[in-house]
Write an enzyme that holds these catalytic residues in place. Structure first.
Site, PDB file in Angstrom:
ATOM      1  N   ASP A  59       0.881  -1.165   0.000  1.00  0.00           N
ATOM      2  CA  ASP A  59       0.000   0.000   0.000  1.00  0.00           C
ATOM      3  C   ASP A  59       0.918   1.212   0.000  1.00  0.00           C
ATOM      4  O   ASP A  59       1.506   1.564   1.019  1.00  0.00           O
ATOM      5  CB  ASP A  59      -0.890  -0.018   1.239  1.00  0.00           C
ATOM      6  N   VAL A  60       1.064   1.858  -1.154  1.00  0.00           N
ATOM      7  CA  VAL A  60       2.061   2.918  -1.286  1.00  0.00           C
ATOM      8  C   VAL A  60       1.644   4.225  -0.617  1.00  0.00           C
ATOM      9  O   VAL A  60       2.369   5.216  -0.684  1.00  0.00           O
ATOM     10  CB  VAL A  60       2.425   3.169  -2.770  1.00  0.00           C
ATOM     11  N   ASN A  86       1.344   5.541 -10.390  1.00  0.00           N
ATOM     12  CA  ASN A  86       0.025   5.415 -11.013  1.00  0.00           C
ATOM     13  C   ASN A  86      -1.091   5.059 -10.030  1.00  0.00           C
ATOM     14  O   ASN A  86      -2.260   5.120 -10.385  1.00  0.00           O
ATOM     15  CB  ASN A  86       0.083   4.359 -12.123  1.00  0.00           C
ATOM     16  N   SER A 138      -4.290  14.230 -13.883  1.00  0.00           N
ATOM     17  CA  SER A 138      -5.586  14.167 -14.562  1.00  0.00           C
ATOM     18  C   SER A 138      -5.915  15.530 -15.146  1.00  0.00           C
ATOM     19  O   SER A 138      -5.442  16.564 -14.634  1.00  0.00           O
ATOM     20  CB  SER A 138      -6.684  13.757 -13.567  1.00  0.00           C
ATOM     21  N   SER A 140      -8.539  16.669 -14.550  1.00  0.00           N
ATOM     22  CA  SER A 140      -9.283  17.206 -13.411  1.00  0.00           C
ATOM     23  C   SER A 140      -8.375  17.918 -12.416  1.00  0.00           C
ATOM     24  O   SER A 140      -8.864  18.552 -11.484  1.00  0.00           O
ATOM     25  CB  SER A 140     -10.044  16.076 -12.700  1.00  0.00           C
ATOM     26  N   TYR A 151     -11.467  15.213  -5.610  1.00  0.00           N
ATOM     27  CA  TYR A 151     -10.621  14.702  -6.686  1.00  0.00           C
ATOM     28  C   TYR A 151      -9.909  15.846  -7.397  1.00  0.00           C
ATOM     29  O   TYR A 151      -8.712  15.759  -7.694  1.00  0.00           O
ATOM     30  CB  TYR A 151     -11.480  13.895  -7.663  1.00  0.00           C
ATOM     31  N   LYS A 155      -5.789  15.977  -7.463  1.00  0.00           N
ATOM     32  CA  LYS A 155      -5.058  15.966  -8.729  1.00  0.00           C
ATOM     33  C   LYS A 155      -4.434  17.329  -9.013  1.00  0.00           C
ATOM     34  O   LYS A 155      -3.379  17.418  -9.660  1.00  0.00           O
ATOM     35  CB  LYS A 155      -5.983  15.542  -9.869  1.00  0.00           C
ATOM     36  N   THR A 186     -10.806   2.300 -18.682  1.00  0.00           N
ATOM     37  CA  THR A 186     -10.314   1.287 -17.746  1.00  0.00           C
ATOM     38  C   THR A 186     -11.477   0.417 -17.290  1.00  0.00           C
ATOM     39  O   THR A 186     -12.649   0.819 -17.426  1.00  0.00           O
ATOM     40  CB  THR A 186      -9.673   1.966 -16.519  1.00  0.00           C
TER      41      THR A 186
END
Length: 250
Positions: A59-60, A86, A138, A140, A151, A155, A186
């Site tokens: 879990d980064v 990513n 993103s 966004s 979000y 981002k 995705t």
């Protein structure tokens, strides 16, 4: 043989990047949280003939996991030349509708993970004479969206973080860049209702959303020597989604 670490590597854009870098002859260390999924994908890749691929569950967004990931990378690859940051999650809602836990989780995975992974590996890159870091930001992060306050904020942090990192590490021959996809085909996005997917397709000048393979190609460009003078950029992969002034057709 160049060595790359890819986070969020077992699905979507991360998996496409894993496959592309392997095809290009790189040694790849995949990481994601789900051990069983990762081991299964690793086996599939090895059955396809890719020998220089590894998986380590982590879990980064957690420092102890990233430290263990670093130690494993040093053991099996003797270092890294490039990182694809990513790992990411999404949550929607207006600001007053957003739970504190959701806000914290989004910033931990989408922003803190970049901080931790870069922090633990950049010292090796400095000592080794350089490297590249590519983060998944993103569109966004470049512009606002309806009902996506957390979000957009997370981002947006990644969009500006890349500039600070590019300034600080350029002198060490470490280039840091972002890919900024719009909605991407995705598995997670394609789980939406068909009418939602079509709405995003029609909003795009190309009349389709981007694909994970297209984003992976941009990641490869920024990670490789092909982008030798690119540093601190936010590369949009959106089909021209953001070029419109917003004025009506005349």
């Amino acid at each position: 043989m160049k060595r790359i670490l890819i986070t969020g590597a077992t699905s979507g854009m991360g998996l496409s990047a894993t496959e592309l870098f392997l095809e290009k002859g790189w040694k790849v260390l995949m990481t994601a949280r789900n051990h069983q999924t990762g081991v299964g994908i690793l086996q599939d890749l090895k059955e396809k003939g890719f020998e220089h691929v590894f998986f380590f569950a982590s879990d980064v967004s957690k420092q102890q996991d990233v430290k263990a990931l670093h130690d494993y990378a040093m053991k099996v690859m003797n270092g890294v030349d490039s990182i694809i940051n990513n790992a990411g999650v999404w949550t929607g809602g207006m600001l007053h509708e957003t739970d504190e836990d959701d806000w914290d989780r989004l910033f931990s995975v989408d922003v803190k993970s970049i901080f931790l992974t870069s922090k633990y590996f950049v010292s090796y890159m400095i000592e080794n004479g350089g490297g590249t870091i590519v983060n998944t930001a993103s569109v966004s992060g470049l512009h606002g969206d309806y009902n996506m306050a957390a979000y957009n904020a997370a981002k947006g942090a990644v969009v500006n973080l890349v500039k600070a990192m590019a300034l600080d590490y350029g002198k060490y021959n470490i280039r840091v860049n972002n890919v900024c996809p719009s909605a991407c085909a995705t598995p997670m996005f394609l789980a939406n209702p068909k009418e939602v997917i079509e709405m995003f397709n029609q909003a795009n000048p190309l009349k389709r959303i981007c694909t994970p393979e297209e984003v992976a190609k941009a990641m490869y460009f920024l990670a490789s020597d092909e982008s030798g003078s690119c540093n601190g950029i936010n590369l949009e992969i959106s089909g021209g989604l953001n070029v419109h002034t917003g004025q009506p057709v005349q």
